[in-house]
Scaffold this motif. Structure first.
Motif, PDB file in Angstrom:
ATOM      1  N   HIS A 118      11.808  -4.597 -13.651  1.00  0.00           N
ATOM      2  CA  HIS A 118      13.182  -4.750 -13.148  1.00  0.00           C
ATOM      3  C   HIS A 118      14.146  -3.774 -13.814  1.00  0.00           C
ATOM      4  O   HIS A 118      15.132  -3.380 -13.204  1.00  0.00           O
ATOM      5  N   VAL A 119      13.898  -3.407 -15.050  1.00  0.00           N
ATOM      6  CA  VAL A 119      14.756  -2.479 -15.771  1.00  0.00           C
ATOM      7  C   VAL A 119      13.876  -1.446 -16.460  1.00  0.00           C
ATOM      8  O   VAL A 119      12.681  -1.650 -16.674  1.00  0.00           O
ATOM      9  N   CYS A 120      14.498  -0.314 -16.761  1.00  0.00           N
ATOM     10  CA  CYS A 120      13.776   0.732 -17.484  1.00  0.00           C
ATOM     11  C   CYS A 120      13.556   0.284 -18.922  1.00  0.00           C
ATOM     12  O   CYS A 120      14.514  -0.086 -19.614  1.00  0.00           O
ATOM     13  N   PRO A 121      12.297   0.276 -19.404  1.00  0.00           N
ATOM     14  CA  PRO A 121      12.033  -0.170 -20.784  1.00  0.00           C
ATOM     15  C   PRO A 121      12.557   0.807 -21.829  1.00  0.00           C
ATOM     16  O   PRO A 121      12.645   0.464 -23.006  1.00  0.00           O
ATOM     17  N   SER A 173      10.776  -0.587   3.206  1.00  0.00           N
ATOM     18  CA  SER A 173       9.453  -0.947   3.710  1.00  0.00           C
ATOM     19  C   SER A 173       9.526  -2.113   4.673  1.00  0.00           C
ATOM     20  O   SER A 173       8.828  -2.151   5.698  1.00  0.00           O
ATOM     21  N   LYS A 174      10.402  -3.072   4.384  1.00  0.00           N
ATOM     22  CA  LYS A 174      10.555  -4.215   5.288  1.00  0.00           C
ATOM     23  C   LYS A 174      11.111  -3.766   6.637  1.00  0.00           C
ATOM     24  O   LYS A 174      10.709  -4.252   7.694  1.00  0.00           O
ATOM     25  N   GLN A 191       0.813  -1.195   0.000  1.00  0.00           N
ATOM     26  CA  GLN A 191       0.000   0.000   0.000  1.00  0.00           C
ATOM     27  C   GLN A 191       0.862   1.267   0.000  1.00  0.00           C
ATOM     28  O   GLN A 191       0.394   2.303  -0.420  1.00  0.00           O
ATOM     29  N   SER A 192       2.104   1.194   0.531  1.00  0.00           N
ATOM     30  CA  SER A 192       2.966   2.365   0.607  1.00  0.00           C
ATOM     31  C   SER A 192       3.929   2.471  -0.561  1.00  0.00           C
ATOM     32  O   SER A 192       4.668   3.427  -0.655  1.00  0.00           O
ATOM     33  N   LEU A 193       3.949   1.497  -1.455  1.00  0.00           N
ATOM     34  CA  LEU A 193       4.866   1.518  -2.591  1.00  0.00           C
ATOM     35  C   LEU A 193       4.236   2.263  -3.758  1.00  0.00           C
ATOM     36  O   LEU A 193       3.025   2.164  -3.991  1.00  0.00           O
ATOM     37  N   PHE A 222      18.989  -0.657 -14.745  1.00  0.00           N
ATOM     38  CA  PHE A 222      18.440  -1.509 -13.693  1.00  0.00           C
ATOM     39  C   PHE A 222      17.616  -0.669 -12.708  1.00  0.00           C
ATOM     40  O   PHE A 222      18.027   0.410 -12.291  1.00  0.00           O
ATOM     41  N   ASN A 223      16.447  -1.200 -12.334  1.00  0.00           N
ATOM     42  CA  ASN A 223      15.524  -0.478 -11.447  1.00  0.00           C
ATOM     43  C   ASN A 223      15.960  -0.689  -9.994  1.00  0.00           C
ATOM     44  O   ASN A 223      15.400  -1.494  -9.256  1.00  0.00           O
ATOM     45  N   SER A 224      16.995   0.078  -9.587  1.00  0.00           N
ATOM     46  CA  SER A 224      17.489  -0.056  -8.218  1.00  0.00           C
ATOM     47  C   SER A 224      16.547   0.575  -7.205  1.00  0.00           C
ATOM     48  O   SER A 224      16.558   0.228  -6.023  1.00  0.00           O
ATOM     49  N   GLN A 225      15.670   1.467  -7.658  1.00  0.00           N
ATOM     50  CA  GLN A 225      14.744   2.135  -6.743  1.00  0.00           C
ATOM     51  C   GLN A 225      13.735   1.151  -6.160  1.00  0.00           C
ATOM     52  O   GLN A 225      13.325   1.265  -5.002  1.00  0.00           O
ATOM     53  N   LYS A 226      13.359   0.191  -6.965  1.00  0.00           N
ATOM     54  CA  LYS A 226      12.367  -0.793  -6.509  1.00  0.00           C
ATOM     55  C   LYS A 226      12.876  -1.552  -5.288  1.00  0.00           C
ATOM     56  O   LYS A 226      12.202  -1.661  -4.267  1.00  0.00           O
ATOM     57  N   TYR A 227      14.102  -2.046  -5.378  1.00  0.00           N
ATOM     58  CA  TYR A 227      14.635  -2.868  -4.294  1.00  0.00           C
ATOM     59  C   TYR A 227      15.010  -2.022  -3.084  1.00  0.00           C
ATOM     60  O   TYR A 227      14.923  -2.471  -1.944  1.00  0.00           O
TER      61      TYR A 227
END
Length: 226
Positions: free
Chosen positions: A53-56, A72-73, A33-35, A61-66
Motif C-alpha cells: 500500500h505504501v513505499c517501504p 483493469s476493471k 495476469q495483466s498487473l 502512498f502506492n497510488s499506482q496500484k489502485y
C-alpha cells in the motif's frame, strides 16, 4: 465466485469464466495476469512490490496500484464485438453567437437601422435652386458683416478698446439701383461701435460700409463714419 452478465447475450456467467458458455463471447483476461509484480516509487524512484500500500523506502502512498486496478476493471467490463463497428459519437461544437436566435435578431436589428438611415437619406429630395440661392445669400450676409467690422476696426484710433454689438445686429442688405433692382454681389452694412478717441475718451461712432464680393474675398467700395 461472483456472477456477471455477458455483454453479448446478457446471461449470468461466472466472473472466472474465460468466455460465455451460452454464446461464446470472450471475456477480458483476468486482471491479476495483466498487473505488474513491482512498481517504481514516484517519490524516491525505488522498486517495491505492487501489492504494497505504501513505499517501504519513503512511505509514499502506492497510488499506482489502485489506478491500475481501476483501469483493469474498466477493461474487463467493456464489451468487445468483433463484427460490429462502434462509431463514437462526437459532441456538437458550440454554436457561434450569430448562429443563435439572439444573434440573428441582433444582426437583423443592425441591418434595419442601416436600412432606415439609407432610405431616409435617399428619400430626401435635393435642394431646389431657390433653396440654394437663399442659403448662399444667408452666408454672404454673414460674411459681409464680418468684413465690414474688420474694415471699420482699421479706422479706429484705439481698436483694442472697441466695444462692438453682436455682429448679427448690424444692418445688412444687398445694394439696389435707382429702380430698386438688386446689384449683384454688392452689400451695404451699417452699425455702431464704442471706442476711445485720440484723447482716451470713450465715444460712439456710427458707420456705413459698402462691399463687393469678388470670388472668395470682399473688396471695400465705400466707408463712412460720424
Amino acid at each position: 465466485m461472483a456472477l456477471i452478465k455477458c455483454p453479448e447475450c446478457l446471461q449470468n456467467v461466472s466472473d472466472k469464466a474465460a468466455s460465455c458458455p451460452q454464446c461464446g463471447f470472450p471475456f477480458a483476461q483476468k486482471t491479476e495476469q495483466s498487473l505488474p509484480e513491482t512498481v517504481q516509487c514516484l517519490e524516491c524512484k525505488k522498486i517495491f512490490p505492487f501489492d504494497d500500500h505504501v513505499c517501504p523506502h519513503c512511505g509514499l502512498f502506492n497510488s499506482q496500484k489502485y489506478a491500475l486496478l481501476e483501469a483493469s476493471k474498466s477493461l474487463a467490463a467493456e464489451p468487445r464485438r468483433s463484427e460490429v463497428t462502434t462509431v463514437s459519437k462526437q459532441l456538437p461544437s458550440p454554436k457561434k453567437w450569430y448562429q443563435t436566435w439572439k444573434g440573428l435578431l441582433l444582426v437583423f436589428f443592425v441591418l434595419g437601422i442601416f436600412g432606415n438611415a439609407f432610405n431616409d437619406r435617399s428619400a430626401k429630395p435635393p435642394p431646389s435652386p431657390q433653396e440654394i440661392a437663399a442659403k448662399q445669400e444667408e452666408n454672404d450676409s454673414i460674411d459681409a458683416r464680418t468684413y465690414a467690422k474688420m474694415y471699420v476696426e482699421k479706422t479706429l484710433k484705439a481698436p483694442s478698446t472697441a466695444k462692438w454689438p453682436n455682429v448679427l445686429d448690424f444692418g445688412v442688405a444687398p445694394k439696389k439701383d435707382k429702380k430698386g433692382k438688386r446689384i449683384k454681389d454688392i452689400w451695404e452694412v451699417s452699425g455702431y461701435v464704442d471706442a476711445q478717441n485720440s484723447f482716451a475718451a470713450m465715444i460712439r461712432t456710427n458707420w456705413y460700409v459698402q462691399l463687393q464680393k469678388v470670388g472668395s474675398s470682399w473688396v471695400l467700395l465705400d466707408i463712412k463714419s460720424w
